[in-house]
Structure formats: C-alpha cells, structure tokens
Design a protein around this motif. Sequence first.
Motif: not given
Lengths: 406, 406
Positions: B25-35, B380-385, B389-392, B402-405
């Motif tokens: 139950x946490x707010x996260x942001x998904x950001x595409x970082x590459x195509x 490519x993506x980054x997820x952050x809260x 953050x983590x990338x995938x 995914x475990x956030x760093x």
Amino acid sequence: MDQLSHRKADARLRLFKVDGTPLSEACVTIDQTGHRFLFGCGAFDAVALMKTQDEAQRAFLQERMGKWLRLFNYGTLPFYWGRYEPEEGKTAYAETIAAAKWLRDKGVQVKGHPLCWHTVCAPWLMQYSNEEILQRQLDRIRRDVTAYKGVIDMWDVINEVVIMPVFDKYDNAVTRICKDLGRIRLVKEVFAAAKESNPDAVLLINDFNTSVSYEILLEGLLEAGVPISAIGIQSHQHQGYWGLEKLNDVLSRFSRFGLPIHFTENTLISGEIMPPHIVDLNDWQVDSWPSTPEGEERQAREISEMYSVLFAHPLVEAITTWDFNDGCWLKAPSGFVHEDNSEKPAYYALDQLIHGTWETHEKLVTDSEGYLSFTGFKGDYAVSSEFGTAVFALNEPLNRELRLNT
Amino acid sequence: MDQLSHRKADARLRLFKVDGTPLSEACVTIDQTGHRFLFGCGAFDAVALMKTQDEAQRAFLQERMGKWLRLFNYGTLPFYWGRYEPEEGKTAYAETIAAAKWLRDKGVQVKGHPLCWHTVCAPWLMQYSNEEILQRQLDRIRRDVTAYKGVIDMWDVINEVVIMPVFDKYDNAVTRICKDLGRIRLVKEVFAAAKESNPDAVLLINDFNTSVSYEILLEGLLEAGVPISAIGIQSHQHQGYWGLEKLNDVLSRFSRFGLPIHFTENTLISGEIMPPHIVDLNDWQVDSWPSTPEGEERQAREISEMYSVLFAHPLVEAITTWDFNDGCWLKAPSGFVHEDNSEKPAYYALDQLIHGTWETHEKLVTDSEGYLSFTGFKGDYAVSSEFGTAVFALNEPLNRELRLNT
C-alpha cells in the motif's frame, strides 16, 4: 564483318548420281526450303478451321492459313485455361490437337500458350481453396504437356509473372495462388510440372514487362534453378514502335543471361496509334480501328527494321507476330493481311526478308570429283540437277556425301 | 482496439523494500526510461566530435549531440568505403570505434552503413580485376564486421542493389562486380561474409527503390536463402511527402515477407520541395536551400503523421531520419535542428511523440502484498517510491519480484 554470320553455316557437299558415280562438273541448284530461325505468328485460326462446319467459312480460313503458311514456320496455339476448359474436365482437346497436327504436317513448329496465367483464367477454379487451385494448376500442366508431347514440345509455361500477384483488375484463382506462394515459388512449381511431363520441351517464361523488374525476376528464377529454356518478351506496340534505342536496350539487358530470347507477341499496327496515357492496353475499347494507307507503309517499314535487328542478334531464336489478320485483339489493324485476307505491305515486306534477303538460293557447278561448297542460311535445303535431287539440313558446318534421286 | 498494442506489454510486479518485506500500500512512480522501438538518426557528427581538435567546434558538436541524444536511441555511423579507407589499408577505425563506443555508452544502438555500395566507393579498387575486387569487398566486410563486433552488431550490408549493376553515372568497382555476378549472387556473397563474421548481427539490405523491382529482388534473395534480418527502406522525400496512400502501399507490399521493416533513411524537408523532374536526387545542386516558417510547420506535421503510421505498423522496428541538422546532404533543410543547433518544430513534435504520447509514466499504489500491475510501452523502466528505486525491462508480458534499492 557479316552481321548475320551466326545465322549461316558453311557446307561442303559431294554429290553422286543415282548410279553411284560422282556428279562431276555439273550445274546444280541449291534451294533453301526452310528456316532454322523461327518465324512465327498466332495460329488460332487453325483451331477455327478444324472446328468449322460452314463451307464458306472453311474456304475463307483455308485461304487465310495458306497465306499464313507461305510466311511462317512456327505457330502459337491457344491454351487459355478459361477457354480451353470452360467447364472442369471439358476441354478443347479434339480441335486443338487436330490443329497442332495439321500445322506439324505442314512443317510448322507449334507452341502452346499459356499454361499458367491470371487472365482468361478458368472461373470455376474460384470455388476451391488455394491449395486445391495450385493442385489443379499443376495437374492441368501435367495433363496437357503430356497429352500434346511429340506434337507440341514448346510451351509458354507462365505468362506475366511480374504483375501476377498484384494484378487487381479482378479477383482470379491464379493471382490468389501467386500472392500466396510468391512469384518465384509458383514459377518453380509450374516449370517443374512441365519439365517432368516433357523433359525435352522448350519451356518459356513470357512477359510484357521489359523493365528491370523482369530482369531481377529472371535472376531470382535462374538462381533458384528454374529450367527456363528461353526468355519470352512481348512487344505489343499499339502505342507506337519502340524504335531502335529501346529495342537495343531491351536486347542488351536481357541478353546478359546468355539464354535464347524469343519475341513472343509482337504487334505493330497500321492505323492511328493508341494514346500514351493507356496503361493496360485492354482498356482501349473502340468500335473500329481502321488501317490507313500511310499506316500500312509505316507498319511495313517498322516490321522490316525490327525483324532485321532481331534476326541480327545472336541470342534471338524466334519472332512471333501476334495477329495474322487485322481486327483481332482490340480490333487493331495489327495484321499482315486485312480482315478480308488481302495482303498488306507488311506481308510483302516480311516475305521479301524471309524468302528473299535471308534465304539462300544458288546455282553452282561441281568440280571434277563432284564437290561443291557454299555458305547458306541455316535450315532445310534441296539440291537439284538434271540428274536428280536430294535434300539436307544445314544447321552447322556440314561436310556430306549425297546421292541424287530421280 | 488499441492500434499500438503490439508496442506494449503487461507488467505485474511485486515490490519489496530493502529489508525484504513487501512494499504494501505504497505510492510508486513508474517511469519509462528507454524505448525498445529504435528511434534513429544519422550520427555522423559523433565521429566528427571524436576527431575535432578545436575547442569551439567540440562545444558546438557536444551541444548538437546532446540534443540528438534527447530524442534518439539508435544511430547510423558512416562506413562508405571510399571515405572509411581512402588509401588501401588506411582506415578511419580509430575515430569510428571511438564514436561507436561513445554512443553505446549513452545507451544508443549503432548501425554501420554500408558495407557494399557502388556510390562513394574506393577509387583504388579500380586498378584490380573483378575477382580481386570481389575478394577485397568480402575481406573488407569480414575485417570491419569482426573489428566492431559487440559495439556495432547491426549493418546495412548492401545498399541500392536494384540499380547497382545498371548504375551508369560513373564507372566504379562495385557496379563492375555486380554486373559480373548478378545482383543475387553478389548479395549472397556479401551477406555470407557478414554473417560468418558476426552470426548474431542484424543484417539489412537497403534500397531507395520501393517498386515491384525491390519486392522481386527480395523474393529472389529469400528464395536463395540469403540471411536478411530486416528490410531497409529509404524514404528521402525531398520531392514532397509520400502521403498516407503511398506510405500504406509500401508497407503493405513489403510486409508480405513477414520480415522486420526498417525505415533507414528518412527525409522530410522544411523548405521548397525539389522539382519532380529530378530523377537522381544528387543532380539537384543548389547554393542554398532555406528553411521557411511554413515549411517548418509542414515538416513537423508530416513527421508526426509518418512516424505515427510507422509506429502503428507491427513489422516496423526502426525509423531513422537521415540528417539531424539542416544543410547536410544536398544542403537541404532536412534536420530537426537548424545549422546553428536551434530546434525546429519537427524536433518538438517528435519529442512529444517519443517522450510523451508513446512513453509510459504512471503513479500507482501497491496492494497489501506489494503487487502492482500496469500496461506500458516496451522498453526500460524505473520504479521508485520513498523506499527506494529499481529498474527493469518490459519487452514482453512480465511477472517479476523486485527489491528497491536506496
């Protein structure tokens, strides 16, 4: 240098009388009686002649084919699937084999045209799946090539492949399978079916497209091992004579494959030319298309020039003019004779080339041993003297003894 | 139906905090970082940047490449034989590998262009026999594909084959061997050399000819087993935008091979268009070719429309605009930026598509177990809260923990 040396061969003959003694120091006449080069024309009226029950019509067609036979040693007979087999299983075999044999008996080599084409395709094929259409296409080829073997040993196996899969004037079974298989796969299949049915047949691919597309298609087909015997080039010039530049360009581009070249469908007209904006010639529908006196002179000149260029090219083995008489395809004034069978200037012009300029007739004297030598156009010959006659073929350098028969 | 569904994938992620407990139950942001899609451009200035000794020039090129890198993830580097190896054995390897690595380090995929072409061909080849030219052509391919392996794994192996053997503007070594071997044989050889040197490379054939000739060539090549990874289509539209009809026609005709399609050299200009009578674009030599305000609006509109059609087509994997800045080839106003590096409307229009319309950015809330789901454009993506953050990478349906760093 003789530009026609490839059309000729040297002959050294030794002639003997019937009693076996040398024909020494005698006057002899050498007459070429036939050409190795294939001077061809559409011979569809031979089929009509076989079929007609009407006496007047028969006499008319006999007169027409008589004039035809004076010029040509090579004829194209129709095998358009939609007309040859209008209902599945009901073919025009009877009249077509009769026409083919009638022509062969008169020394005419016959070509069947075409075994696979998207136009004049059989409508009853459309009910089948693409797999079934392909199966029927290949079966049709095997059936017909086998049935005519020995009478027809030359086939336009496939017609107009460049446009075939993108032909969009109307839906048809052959465009469907060509779209499905691709051009090269389909050509491979139809040639394989023809080849297996008559391994010694001359098998042609034929196209009106003389652009780089056809060249590239041929490259691909040859690379894929398709057994193409000769490259067929259509030259329907309803929109005006190609002229020397285009003619030489086409010859130079298509000769690089080293294969024989057949001009399979030639048209030069003796009336007004079709406007250049027409893309598909079939779109030019007119009520009448008259032949004019100036047009007839022009047609005769163009035919003489074009045939002369093609006859001089070492790879060209055949030229077929499509219509023998005016008023056939598109009602064009495209023939050597008018609709009433009267000869046009083009008839006499081509006659002059075939039976004049390009035909060998000599009067010679044998030496004391009976020898004589000459160089002549390739083909069939008769030699005659007061002691008798003999026949021979001159297709390569010849050194032969012949006994004259009385 | 979503016309872009083939560009997207579903993701289901389960996120964990650094301590290994679920991020519930946490707010996260998904950001595409590459195509995943390759948005490309000519990157010749990366080589210039590696070479320049001039500080002002370096700063200028750095500014330019900075703007380049904001838009593109894919760049074309020059391997024109005549420039890459102006004297036999003296190559531009040093600056080219430096440029390629510089781009790769910035996440840019690099393509080499071209390995075989009749234009900008090495003049020193002309002293050799055709056999020796072919040998050197194949050696050159093996040498370069091997030398760049791991840095450049994508090549325009051969360029403009349709015209290659009939190219008659000037004599050159590659036209000579193509005339000799034929198109298909030469393409086979050069692809084989590239393939053996880097079996996993993406190998393209590339042509400006989009007619049926190129289709038939491709048929022949595929039938001959040439390992073409993707079909390259040039679209230099100096004479005006193709428009939707031609674009869709080209896509439909070239998609029937089922191979990926790359638009390899796209040009849409922001000035007066070149007159239609010019056949070889290189014949249009002007002193200056200004960009105009109306032209820039038009260019932006046309780029948006064309990229949108191509991005929506399932087989298109790459679009490369040829010139990044105005004043390159033919001095045309063909860039996304002016010669002074200032952005044109087309730059912002494409930026809006790549980093706006076609890029996924979402704010989501995980469930009590730490799960979240979304559908995003592939890449490519980054997820952050607030917990890290983590990338995938999202290139196909994804189900991942995914475990956030932090």
